[in-house]
Enzyme design. Sequence first.
Site, PDB file in Angstrom:
ATOM      1  N   GLU A  93     -38.409  -2.927 -20.447  1.00 24.89           N
ATOM      2  CA  GLU A  93     -37.601  -2.623 -21.637  1.00 24.89           C
ATOM      3  C   GLU A  93     -36.326  -1.874 -21.260  1.00 24.89           C
ATOM      4  O   GLU A  93     -36.301  -1.109 -20.297  1.00 24.89           O
ATOM      5  CB  GLU A  93     -38.431  -1.772 -22.610  1.00 24.89           C
ATOM      6  CG  GLU A  93     -39.705  -2.487 -23.021  1.00 24.89           C
ATOM      7  CD  GLU A  93     -40.525  -1.749 -24.082  1.00 24.89           C
ATOM      8  OE1 GLU A  93     -41.388  -2.397 -24.677  1.00 24.89           O
ATOM      9  OE2 GLU A  93     -40.294  -0.545 -24.320  1.00 24.89           O
ATOM     10  N   CYS A 106     -29.787   2.604 -21.199  1.00 24.63           N
ATOM     11  CA  CYS A 106     -30.883   3.283 -20.532  1.00 24.63           C
ATOM     12  C   CYS A 106     -31.703   2.212 -19.815  1.00 24.63           C
ATOM     13  O   CYS A 106     -32.337   1.380 -20.466  1.00 24.63           O
ATOM     14  CB  CYS A 106     -31.707   4.023 -21.586  1.00 24.63           C
ATOM     15  SG  CYS A 106     -33.159   4.839 -20.928  1.00 24.63           S
ATOM     16  N   CYS A 113     -45.319   2.949 -14.167  1.00 24.07           N
ATOM     17  CA  CYS A 113     -45.006   4.085 -13.299  1.00 24.07           C
ATOM     18  C   CYS A 113     -46.315   4.627 -12.760  1.00 24.07           C
ATOM     19  O   CYS A 113     -47.307   4.695 -13.486  1.00 24.07           O
ATOM     20  CB  CYS A 113     -44.269   5.174 -14.085  1.00 24.07           C
ATOM     21  SG  CYS A 113     -43.780   6.572 -13.060  1.00 24.07           S
ATOM     22  N   CYS A 117     -47.425  11.069 -15.900  1.00 24.34           N
ATOM     23  CA  CYS A 117     -47.182  12.329 -16.607  1.00 24.34           C
ATOM     24  C   CYS A 117     -47.951  12.291 -17.929  1.00 24.34           C
ATOM     25  O   CYS A 117     -47.993  11.255 -18.609  1.00 24.34           O
ATOM     26  CB  CYS A 117     -45.691  12.533 -16.852  1.00 24.34           C
ATOM     27  SG  CYS A 117     -44.763  12.623 -15.303  1.00 24.34           S
ATOM     28  N   CYS A 120     -46.368  10.831 -21.312  1.00 19.86           N
ATOM     29  CA  CYS A 120     -45.446   9.677 -21.218  1.00 19.86           C
ATOM     30  C   CYS A 120     -46.191   8.367 -21.416  1.00 19.86           C
ATOM     31  O   CYS A 120     -47.179   8.094 -20.749  1.00 19.86           O
ATOM     32  CB  CYS A 120     -44.749   9.697 -19.861  1.00 19.86           C
ATOM     33  SG  CYS A 120     -43.734   8.228 -19.556  1.00 19.86           S
ATOM     34  N   GLU A 170     -40.043   5.542 -12.262  1.00 18.96           N
ATOM     35  CA  GLU A 170     -39.470   6.682 -11.537  1.00 18.96           C
ATOM     36  C   GLU A 170     -38.440   6.130 -10.555  1.00 18.96           C
ATOM     37  O   GLU A 170     -38.797   5.520  -9.541  1.00 18.96           O
ATOM     38  CB  GLU A 170     -40.597   7.435 -10.818  1.00 18.96           C
ATOM     39  CG  GLU A 170     -40.148   8.412  -9.764  1.00 18.96           C
ATOM     40  CD  GLU A 170     -39.120   9.433 -10.234  1.00 18.96           C
ATOM     41  OE1 GLU A 170     -39.334  10.097 -11.266  1.00 18.96           O
ATOM     42  OE2 GLU A 170     -38.071   9.568  -9.567  1.00 18.96           O
ATOM     43  N   SER A 201     -32.548  10.111 -13.596  1.00 24.02           N
ATOM     44  CA  SER A 201     -33.553  11.115 -13.949  1.00 24.02           C
ATOM     45  C   SER A 201     -34.769  10.955 -13.045  1.00 24.02           C
ATOM     46  O   SER A 201     -35.280   9.853 -12.851  1.00 24.02           O
ATOM     47  CB  SER A 201     -33.973  10.916 -15.415  1.00 24.02           C
ATOM     48  OG  SER A 201     -35.000  11.821 -15.758  1.00 24.02           O
ATOM     49  N   SER A 223     -36.944  16.127 -14.560  1.00 17.40           N
ATOM     50  CA  SER A 223     -37.943  16.353 -15.606  1.00 17.40           C
ATOM     51  C   SER A 223     -38.769  17.575 -15.235  1.00 17.40           C
ATOM     52  O   SER A 223     -39.725  17.471 -14.473  1.00 17.40           O
ATOM     53  CB  SER A 223     -38.835  15.124 -15.717  1.00 17.40           C
ATOM     54  OG  SER A 223     -38.067  14.044 -16.168  1.00 17.40           O
ATOM     55  N   CYS A 342     -37.138   8.327 -25.837  1.00 17.00           N
ATOM     56  CA  CYS A 342     -37.605   8.781 -24.510  1.00 17.00           C
ATOM     57  C   CYS A 342     -39.115   8.746 -24.428  1.00 17.00           C
ATOM     58  O   CYS A 342     -39.809   9.273 -25.282  1.00 17.00           O
ATOM     59  CB  CYS A 342     -37.210  10.225 -24.260  1.00 17.00           C
ATOM     60  SG  CYS A 342     -35.492  10.544 -24.235  1.00 17.00           S
TER      61      CYS A 342
HETATM   62  N1  SAH Z   1     -39.356   8.827 -14.410  1.00 16.37           N
HETATM   63  C1  SAH Z   1     -38.162   9.531 -14.678  1.00 16.37           C
HETATM   64  C2  SAH Z   1     -37.250   8.837 -15.665  1.00 16.37           C
HETATM   65  C3  SAH Z   1     -37.876   8.165 -16.879  1.00 16.37           C
HETATM   66  S1  SAH Z   1     -38.438   9.158 -18.184  1.00 16.37           S
HETATM   67  C4  SAH Z   1     -38.482  10.927 -15.144  1.00 16.37           C
HETATM   68  O1  SAH Z   1     -39.627  11.208 -15.411  1.00 16.37           O
HETATM   69  O2  SAH Z   1     -37.560  11.737 -15.160  1.00 16.37           O
HETATM   70  C5  SAH Z   1     -36.995   9.856 -18.950  1.00 16.37           C
HETATM   71  C6  SAH Z   1     -37.290  11.192 -19.626  1.00 16.37           C
HETATM   72  O3  SAH Z   1     -38.166  11.022 -20.765  1.00 16.37           O
HETATM   73  C7  SAH Z   1     -37.991  12.175 -18.693  1.00 16.37           C
HETATM   74  O4  SAH Z   1     -37.460  13.456 -18.811  1.00 16.37           O
HETATM   75  C8  SAH Z   1     -39.387  12.141 -19.222  1.00 16.37           C
HETATM   76  O5  SAH Z   1     -40.104  13.276 -18.847  1.00 16.37           O
HETATM   77  C9  SAH Z   1     -39.156  12.029 -20.717  1.00 16.37           C
HETATM   78  N2  SAH Z   1     -40.336  11.636 -21.488  1.00 16.37           N
HETATM   79  C10 SAH Z   1     -41.433  10.982 -21.049  1.00 16.37           C
HETATM   80  N3  SAH Z   1     -42.300  10.810 -22.077  1.00 16.37           N
HETATM   81  C11 SAH Z   1     -41.753  11.367 -23.175  1.00 16.37           C
HETATM   82  C12 SAH Z   1     -42.172  11.478 -24.556  1.00 16.37           C
HETATM   83  N4  SAH Z   1     -43.309  10.965 -24.985  1.00 16.37           N
HETATM   84  N5  SAH Z   1     -41.331  12.098 -25.416  1.00 16.37           N
HETATM   85  C13 SAH Z   1     -40.141  12.573 -24.982  1.00 16.37           C
HETATM   86  N6  SAH Z   1     -39.691  12.483 -23.713  1.00 16.37           N
HETATM   87  C14 SAH Z   1     -40.490  11.898 -22.797  1.00 16.37           C
HETATM   88 FE1  SF4 Z   2     -43.212   8.116 -14.716  1.00 11.32          FE
HETATM   89 FE2  SF4 Z   2     -41.151   9.543 -15.709  1.00 11.32          FE
HETATM   90 FE3  SF4 Z   2     -43.152   8.694 -17.319  1.00 11.32          FE
HETATM   91 FE4  SF4 Z   2     -43.604  10.615 -15.510  1.00 11.32          FE
HETATM   92  S1  SF4 Z   2     -42.199  10.728 -17.292  1.00 11.32           S
HETATM   93  S2  SF4 Z   2     -44.927   8.852 -15.937  1.00 11.32           S
HETATM   94  S3  SF4 Z   2     -42.314   9.968 -13.818  1.00 11.32           S
HETATM   95  S4  SF4 Z   2     -41.689   7.402 -16.226  1.00 11.32           S
END
Ligand code: SAH
Ligand code: SF4
Length: 352
Positions: A93, A106, A113, A117, A120, A170, A201, A223, A342
Amino acid sequence: MSPPIDQLPAIRLKELQSRMLSWKQPAYRAKQIIEWRNKGVLDPQAMRNLPTPLQDRLRVEIDCQPLTLTKRMLSADGTRKYVFSLCSGKMLETVFIPEAGRGTVCVSSQVGCVLDCAFCHTGTQGFEANLTSGEIIAQILAVKQDLRESSGNGSDNCVVTHVVYMGMGEPLANEQGVHNSLDMLLARDGLGISQRRITVSTSGLVPAMQRFGEKFPVNLAVSLHAANNRLRDELVPINRKYPLEALRKCLDDYPLDRQRHITLEYVMLDGVNDRDEDMEALASFVRPARERVNLIHFNPFPGTHFQGSSKEHMDAFAAGLIQLGIRATVRKSRGQDIMAACGQLKAETQAA
Ligand code: SAH
Ligand code: SF4
């Protein structure tokens, strides 16, 4: 094994020129093709100034369209979400966010991934594939093409001015695809986007961050989400490998010139990382001269047990940080109604 076929979105002018030479075509054909490509036109048949035999040969010998657009959604706030499939059938996406005077794409860097996290949606999918540089650039080109087709007039909030690597995956776990795509984004024979308008990021892969910082003078977002190891181990599990002390040292050593910003992202989870002691830990982690904090509204997804902090609480948290001398902003959430915000990206229709 035959060498992988070149993908048009990632091909450089020089390579294409030598390809034209070997096809006994004049070198200027390469320039024409690159001009179409950089506008987002990837179908050789639509490259109107090329002779038909060349269009046919291009289609056969070069992978012109590595992504197939399978779905496009438009949010009430103007955000657009695109679902693409790879030739393997895997889905990814991409999101376009229009704002006054700018338009941000974006991009995804992986399908799924591996880092998992806790908050996420992409992480719940597991890892499926790294995207090639061609597949990353093709996302931006497809958005350009769509914007041109749907607006026709190129009004200023409907063009691509900024690119953020904040979609699925990532970026620093896919160094080859991401590094090559950045070369193409920055190049004059590529998309020619200024380094100040590109942000990558990462969840904090320290050794890859060091390599990245030396190579690319673009903006960095990290992050963070928690400023004590116990909590960050839970929220961002890569912290167990690269804990806050290692991340701090990496950030301190990170090459920084006036063009480049470091942003610390912090998703606000009710009762988890939004208490006074969390604010204090965060304020002592941040180096205010180099870094700013971006508070992110938590975007829920099916099956999550987290709740986002309220808007009022986020504003108060930001004000508290500012009082402690930290530059802090609250990120506006966009495209929630189409699951484009996000952390909400996850291929809905995954290949079996
Ligand atoms: N993997 C990278 C980039 C993709 S995520 C990273 O983790 O930085 C982009 C941003 O969205 C990151 O800061 C991530 O932590 C945040 N994110 C992930 N899940 C989210 C959610 N459910 N609500 C808001 N932000 C979120
Ligand atoms: Fe992967 Fe970023 Fe989501 Fe963490 S926040 S699971 S590093 S995409």
